[in-house]
Design an enzyme around this catalytic site. Sequence first.
Site, short mmCIF file in Angstrom:
data_model
loop_
_atom_site.label_atom_id
_atom_site.label_comp_id
_atom_site.label_asym_id
_atom_site.label_seq_id
_atom_site.Cartn_x
_atom_site.Cartn_y
_atom_site.Cartn_z
N LYS A 169 7.75 8.94 69.26
CA LYS A 169 8.94 8.66 70.07
C LYS A 169 8.71 7.37 70.84
O LYS A 169 7.77 7.27 71.64
CB LYS A 169 9.19 9.83 71.03
CG LYS A 169 10.34 9.58 71.97
CD LYS A 169 10.69 10.81 72.79
CE LYS A 169 11.76 10.50 73.81
NZ LYS A 169 12.12 11.65 74.63
N CYS A 193 9.33 12.48 82.82
CA CYS A 193 9.12 13.62 81.92
C CYS A 193 7.94 14.49 82.33
O CYS A 193 7.44 15.28 81.52
CB CYS A 193 8.97 13.13 80.49
SG CYS A 193 10.37 12.15 79.93
N LYS A 227 11.63 8.80 66.22
CA LYS A 227 12.80 8.60 67.06
C LYS A 227 12.68 7.28 67.81
O LYS A 227 11.61 7.03 68.37
CB LYS A 227 12.87 9.76 68.06
CG LYS A 227 13.99 9.66 69.06
CD LYS A 227 13.83 10.72 70.11
CE LYS A 227 14.86 10.46 71.19
NZ LYS A 227 14.66 11.22 72.37
N ARG A 254 20.87 9.13 78.71
CA ARG A 254 20.45 9.32 80.10
C ARG A 254 21.66 9.45 81.02
O ARG A 254 21.58 10.12 82.05
CB ARG A 254 19.51 8.19 80.51
CG ARG A 254 18.18 8.34 79.77
CD ARG A 254 17.19 7.26 80.07
NE ARG A 254 16.06 7.36 79.16
CZ ARG A 254 15.12 6.45 79.02
NH1 ARG A 254 15.16 5.35 79.75
NH2 ARG A 254 14.14 6.63 78.17
#
Length: 324
Positions: A195, A130, A248, A205
Site C-alpha cells: 500500500k 493509523c 493499492k 479521506r
Amino acid sequence: MFYPITRLRRLRLNQNIRDLIKETEITLNDLIYPMFIIPGKSKSEEIESMPGIFRHSIDNALKEISEIVELGIKAILLFGIPEKKDNIATGAYSKKGIIQNAVKSIKKEFKDLIVITDLCLCEYTDHGHCGVIHDGYVDNDETLELLSLTALSHAEAGADIIAPSDMMDGRVAKIREVLDDNEFLNIIIMSYSAKYASAFYGPFRDAAKSAPSFGDRKSYQMNPPNIREAIREIEQDIEEGADIIMVKPALCYLDVISAVREEFNHPLAAYSVSGEYSMVKAASKMGWIDEQKIVLEMLTSIKRAGADIIITYFAKQIAKSMSK
Ligand code: PBG
C-alpha cells in the site's frame, strides 16, 4: 510468418471474432464494492468528491446491499465512521462499534454475501493516523495490540474476511494468531500488502473524515518510486499467513501488480482507489470522456496486469451495465 500471409486484422473482423479471442474479461465474481457506514438511522450522505457513493447508516446500507446483491455482486468491503474519535481509537474495537453492528446486521440478512472489514485505526483516531502516536511517530508494536483487538471484534461480529490496511510491520502474523487462538480458523486475511503513500486517497479521506491532522503517512505507507520493496512487503505478509495479497492503488501501479503476479501464486487483489474514481467522474461530468468505456478499460487493464480481484467504487455501475 509476416504480412501478407499473416494479417492480424483478420482476428479483429467483427465483434464475435473479437470476443472469441478475448484474453481478459471482467466478471461479477471479481468485484468488491466498498461501502461507508455511519451511526444513526435513515441517513445517507452523498460524498461530494465521489458522486454516486454514500455514507449510509446501517438501515440504509442494507437497502443498497439488497440492490447490489440483486445485481450479482458477491462481496463488500466495509469502512466505519464512528460517533466519536479519540487518541486510542476506542471505536475501532468496541464490541458495539459501528462496524461490529453493521457486520451483524448485514450477515443476518445476507448470509452468503462476503463481508470484508477494512482493519485500520485512522477512521477512529482523533489525529487521523493509523496507529497510536508517541512523540509524533506511530508506534508499531503498540498499534498491533489494538489492531488485533479490532480484528477479533470483527470476527466475533461475523466478518468473513479481515483486511488490514494500516501497514504496520507484523500485523498479519499478530491477527492470524489472535484469530486462531479464538478458533476463527476459517476467517480469511486479505492484506493490503503493498500500500503506497498515495495522493489518490484524497477523496476517501473526505469520505471517512480520516485525513491526518498533522504530517502524513509516509513513515508507514510505501514510497511510490519503489517496486522491489513491494515484493519484500508481500513476501513478509505471505510468510505471516496472508491468504490474499493486495496492491493499492491500482492504475498507477499496474507494473507492481504485474511483478507481484509473476512472483507469487496467491490470489491478488488490486484496489482502484477513491482518486481513480473521482477523476473519471469529474472528467465525465465535464463531458470530456465516455465514462462507461473508460471504466471498463481501466478495470480490464487492472485484470490484464494480473489482479484476480478488483476493489472498486464502480462495482455497482459495472454490474448494472452487465445486467442490461
Ligand atoms: C485506511 C484506508 C484508506 C484507504 C483504504 N483504507 C485511507 C488511507 O490509507 O489514507 C483508501 C481507499 C481509497 O482511497 O479509496 N487506512
